[in-house]
Write a protein that holds these residues in place. Structure first.
Motif, PDB file in Angstrom:
ATOM      1  N   VAL A  25       0.932  -1.439  -0.225  1.00 14.56           N
ATOM      2  CA  VAL A  25       0.092  -0.187  -0.026  1.00 14.56           C
ATOM      3  C   VAL A  25       1.033   1.246   0.424  1.00 14.56           C
ATOM      4  O   VAL A  25       0.477   2.196  -0.402  1.00 14.56           O
ATOM      5  N   MET A  26       1.507   1.457   1.026  1.00 17.14           N
ATOM      6  CA  MET A  26       2.826   2.847   1.124  1.00 17.14           C
ATOM      7  C   MET A  26       3.386   2.960  -0.096  1.00 17.14           C
ATOM      8  O   MET A  26       3.871   4.173  -0.911  1.00 17.14           O
ATOM      9  N   GLU A  27       3.493   2.278  -1.310  1.00 15.32           N
ATOM     10  CA  GLU A  27       4.611   1.910  -2.276  1.00 15.32           C
ATOM     11  C   GLU A  27       3.459   2.176  -3.307  1.00 15.32           C
ATOM     12  O   GLU A  27       4.240   3.247  -4.540  1.00 15.32           O
ATOM     13  N   ASP A  28       2.420   1.902  -3.397  1.00 16.02           N
ATOM     14  CA  ASP A  28       1.170   1.868  -4.386  1.00 16.02           C
ATOM     15  C   ASP A  28       0.846   4.236  -3.678  1.00 16.02           C
ATOM     16  O   ASP A  28       1.567   5.186  -4.576  1.00 16.02           O
ATOM     17  N   ILE A  29       1.267   4.476  -2.882  1.00 16.84           N
ATOM     18  CA  ILE A  29       1.088   5.733  -2.510  1.00 16.84           C
ATOM     19  C   ILE A  29       1.747   6.505  -2.528  1.00 16.84           C
ATOM     20  O   ILE A  29       2.405   7.914  -3.273  1.00 16.84           O
ATOM     21  N   ARG A  30       3.660   6.000  -2.381  1.00 11.93           N
ATOM     22  CA  ARG A  30       4.626   6.551  -2.703  1.00 11.93           C
ATOM     23  C   ARG A  30       4.764   6.975  -4.254  1.00 11.93           C
ATOM     24  O   ARG A  30       4.717   7.715  -4.720  1.00 11.93           O
ATOM     25  N   THR A  31       4.496   6.051  -5.099  1.00  9.75           N
ATOM     26  CA  THR A  31       4.650   6.441  -6.603  1.00  9.75           C
ATOM     27  C   THR A  31       3.146   7.335  -7.186  1.00  9.75           C
ATOM     28  O   THR A  31       4.469   7.827  -7.478  1.00  9.75           O
ATOM     29  N   ILE A  32       2.459   6.901  -6.516  1.00 12.22           N
ATOM     30  CA  ILE A  32       1.137   7.930  -7.447  1.00 12.22           C
ATOM     31  C   ILE A  32       1.611   9.464  -7.237  1.00 12.22           C
ATOM     32  O   ILE A  32       1.317  10.217  -8.251  1.00 12.22           O
ATOM     33  N   SER A  33       1.758   9.373  -5.545  1.00 12.18           N
ATOM     34  CA  SER A  33       1.816  10.689  -5.109  1.00 12.18           C
ATOM     35  C   SER A  33       3.125  11.517  -5.839  1.00 12.18           C
ATOM     36  O   SER A  33       3.105  12.623  -5.162  1.00 12.18           O
ATOM     37  N   SER A  34       4.229  10.941  -6.041  1.00 15.21           N
ATOM     38  CA  SER A  34       5.485  11.185  -6.611  1.00 15.21           C
ATOM     39  C   SER A  34       5.354  11.638  -7.730  1.00 15.21           C
ATOM     40  O   SER A  34       5.734  12.654  -8.338  1.00 15.21           O
ATOM     41  N   ILE A  35       3.963  11.279  -8.805  1.00 20.71           N
ATOM     42  CA  ILE A  35       4.477  11.791  -9.963  1.00 20.71           C
ATOM     43  C   ILE A  35       3.232  13.698  -9.940  1.00 20.71           C
ATOM     44  O   ILE A  35       2.229  13.783  -8.964  1.00 20.71           O
ATOM     45  N   ARG A  36       4.147  14.156 -10.394  1.00 17.62           N
ATOM     46  CA  ARG A  36       3.563  15.207 -10.115  1.00 17.62           C
ATOM     47  C   ARG A  36       4.366  16.193 -11.569  1.00 17.62           C
ATOM     48  O   ARG A  36       5.793  15.621 -11.643  1.00 17.62           O
ATOM     49  N   PRO A  37       3.965  17.780 -11.972  1.00 20.41           N
ATOM     50  CA  PRO A  37       4.361  18.250 -13.310  1.00 20.41           C
ATOM     51  C   PRO A  37       6.158  18.989 -12.722  1.00 20.41           C
ATOM     52  O   PRO A  37       5.696  19.290 -11.018  1.00 20.41           O
ATOM     53  N   GLU A  38       7.348  18.827 -13.341  1.00 18.26           N
ATOM     54  CA  GLU A  38       8.262  19.800 -13.420  1.00 18.26           C
ATOM     55  C   GLU A  38       8.325  20.928 -12.733  1.00 18.26           C
ATOM     56  O   GLU A  38       7.047  22.173 -13.178  1.00 18.26           O
ATOM     57  N   GLY A  39       8.469  21.170 -11.379  1.00 16.30           N
ATOM     58  CA  GLY A  39       8.941  22.383 -11.056  1.00 16.30           C
ATOM     59  C   GLY A  39       8.137  21.871  -9.437  1.00 16.30           C
ATOM     60  O   GLY A  39       7.877  23.672  -8.970  1.00 16.30           O
ATOM     61  N   SER A  40       7.206  21.670  -9.808  1.00 16.01           N
ATOM     62  CA  SER A  40       6.037  21.593  -8.321  1.00 16.01           C
ATOM     63  C   SER A  40       6.541  21.022  -7.286  1.00 16.01           C
ATOM     64  O   SER A  40       7.447  20.338  -7.474  1.00 16.01           O
ATOM     65  N   PHE A  41       5.735  20.647  -6.081  1.00 16.20           N
ATOM     66  CA  PHE A  41       5.896  19.538  -5.296  1.00 16.20           C
ATOM     67  C   PHE A  41       5.250  19.443  -4.691  1.00 16.20           C
ATOM     68  O   PHE A  41       3.788  20.185  -4.287  1.00 16.20           O
ATOM     69  N   GLY A  42       5.387  18.558  -3.507  1.00 17.24           N
ATOM     70  CA  GLY A  42       3.659  17.707  -3.331  1.00 17.24           C
ATOM     71  C   GLY A  42       2.757  17.692  -3.988  1.00 17.24           C
ATOM     72  O   GLY A  42       4.078  16.635  -4.308  1.00 17.24           O
ATOM     73  N   SER A  43       1.541  16.966  -4.229  1.00 18.94           N
ATOM     74  CA  SER A  43       1.551  16.087  -5.208  1.00 18.94           C
ATOM     75  C   SER A  43       0.574  17.116  -5.897  1.00 18.94           C
ATOM     76  O   SER A  43      -0.407  17.611  -5.512  1.00 18.94           O
TER      77      SER A  43
END
Ligand SMILES: [Zn+2]
Length: 429
Positions: free
Chosen positions: A26-44
């Motif tokens: 579960v933590m892997e799902d959350i880590r993987t999806i939450s780190s998809i972000r546009p260039e230059g942005s932070f958080g999710s």
């Protein structure tokens, strides 16, 4: 008297209680999806119908498919993953939350409920659980209103509480309609009617979400079983005085709408206390002065008051207190206008589902408490059509919609385990 059903139900409960989730997965799902972000942005930052959303969708669809579900995306982009039950004529059980975020938001808002759904599918596959009812995991789109300013658009469309007219009216910052954005993303909003939620096809819906407040953390409980969601009234107040020079106008000769607004805003916490509801909350979150210059007494000040409670009566009392004060200001020469711009009634969630969640939490020795939600979630769209259960895990420091948004891994595990067990019981009914 023969009652052969008693034994199987007890068996189900015993078996259900031996089920285990894999928190690492579960933590892997959350880590993987939450780190998809546009260039230059932070958080999710994962707005529905964006490139980031497309990547997140690929992951969710792959996991759902891998866990043996039939997967499809509906006309407005909600992803459905269904395991077929053994009894065709029985209605389905829905489990899910939303996949989108606010700008620079946190890793868990919405995604936790989607990841919980994925894990439930995987446990069903590994343990070869054959549900009696169809089990359908859902990842809603556009819950946060990040694109078009309208929250819960995916679930609203499914519930028939928004439709094509809305999609053609709502626009993003670039002036493109929701309808066009969805089309460009490869969806077919024109077939929205075919996807409409049919009450007879659904037995229950369950959602796991972070609390986004501090009630659970303060109480020390790991889980919150939500009994109801606050009703809300949003009022818009405009005060008009006389605009003038900040230096040349003596204090005694002013009609200053900003000073008047300050009197009202400053008294709101006091009035909330006096009204005596333990749940009542009132917020001034938006204020605008005209012309908004440092050396000008404004001629006009406009602000909003957001008032929430489980009981409409308390909201009404708060409105009356504000109105009384406005009338007083009117006598002092300030022109007043008060307009209700939005209201939503409070909703009660299913006692039956709440009891199942509580029984399973208690059986696992997980501390829990019943509570209300001040925020609205996707599942609230369906309370008039099916039995709805909502489970909260604590937010550390009560923080949400920020990159720091977090929940202890132990609480995440507790939440998903209890959800899994409750879902198992409901799909076997
Ligand atoms: Zn959310």
């Amino acid at each position: 008297m023969e009652s052969p059903m008693v034994i199987p139900i007890n068996n189900i409960r015993r078996e259900v209680r031996s089920l285990k989730i894999n928190i690492q997965r579960v933590m892997e799902d959350i880590r993987t999806i939450s780190s998809i972000r546009p260039e230059g942005s932070f958080g999710s930052t994962r707005f529905s119908y964006s490139e980031e959303d497309r990547h997140a969708r690929e992951y969710v669809i792959r996991e759902m498919t891998g866990a043996g579900a039939n997967v499809w995306t509906d006309s407005v982009g909600n992803i459905h993953g269904r395991i077929v039950g053994t009894e065709k004529e029985k209605s389905r059980v829905l489990v899910g939350s939303h996949l989108d975020t606010v700008r620079n938001g946190g890793p868990l808002d919405g995604l936790l409920g989607v990841a919980a759904g994925l894990e439930i599918l995987r446990v069903f596959q590994e343990e070869k659980i054959k549900p009696v009812r169809d089990l359908e995991i859902i990842a809603f789109s556009e819950e946060e209103g990040s694109n078009f300013g309208a929250t819960m658009l995916g679930s609203k469309c499914l519930a028939g509480k928004a439709g094509l007219e809305e999609l053609r009216r709502l626009k993003n910052d670039e002036g493109i309609t929701a309808y066009e954005v969805m089309k460009k993303f490869g969806l077919n909003p024109d077939s929205i009617e075919e996807d409409l939620f049919k009450p007879e096809e659904t037995y229950a819906m369950l959602e796991l979400h972070i609390e986004q407040g501090q009630v659970l953390e303060d109480s020390g409980a790991s889980l919150g079983i939500v009994e109801g969601i606050f009703g809300m009234t949003n009022i818009h107040i405009t005060l008009k005085g006389i605009g003038n020079h900040a230096g040349a106008t003596p204090m005694g000769l002013r009609r200053d709408p900003m000073a008047a607004a300050g009197r009202i805003i400053g008294k709101i916490p006091e009035w909330v206390n006096q009204i005596g509801s333990t749940q009542l909350v009132a917020t001034v979150g938006k204020i605008q002065a005209y012309p908004n210059a440092s050396n000008v007494i404004p001629e006009k000040v406009a602000f909003t008051v957001d008032i929430r409670d489980m009981e409409a009566g308390f909201i009404g009392k708060m409105e009356s207190r504000i109105r009384e004060e406005l009338e007083r200001l009117g006598k002092e020469g300030i022109q007043i206008q008060m307009e209700t711009i939005a209201t939503s009634p409070s909703v009660s969630l299913s006692r039956e589902i709440g009891d199942i969640l509580k029984e399973e939490a208690t059986a696992m020795g997980i501390s829990n408490r019943n509570m209300y939600s001040g925020a609205v979630h996707d599942c609230a769209m369906f309370t008039d059509m099916t039995k709805v259960g909502l489970l909260f895990v604590p937010s550390i420091g009560g923080r949400s919609h920020v990159p720091e948004e977090d929940t202890k891994e132990g609480d995440i595990g507790a939440g998903i385990s209890v959800l899994l067990r409750a879902v198992c019981r409901v799909v076997m009914e």
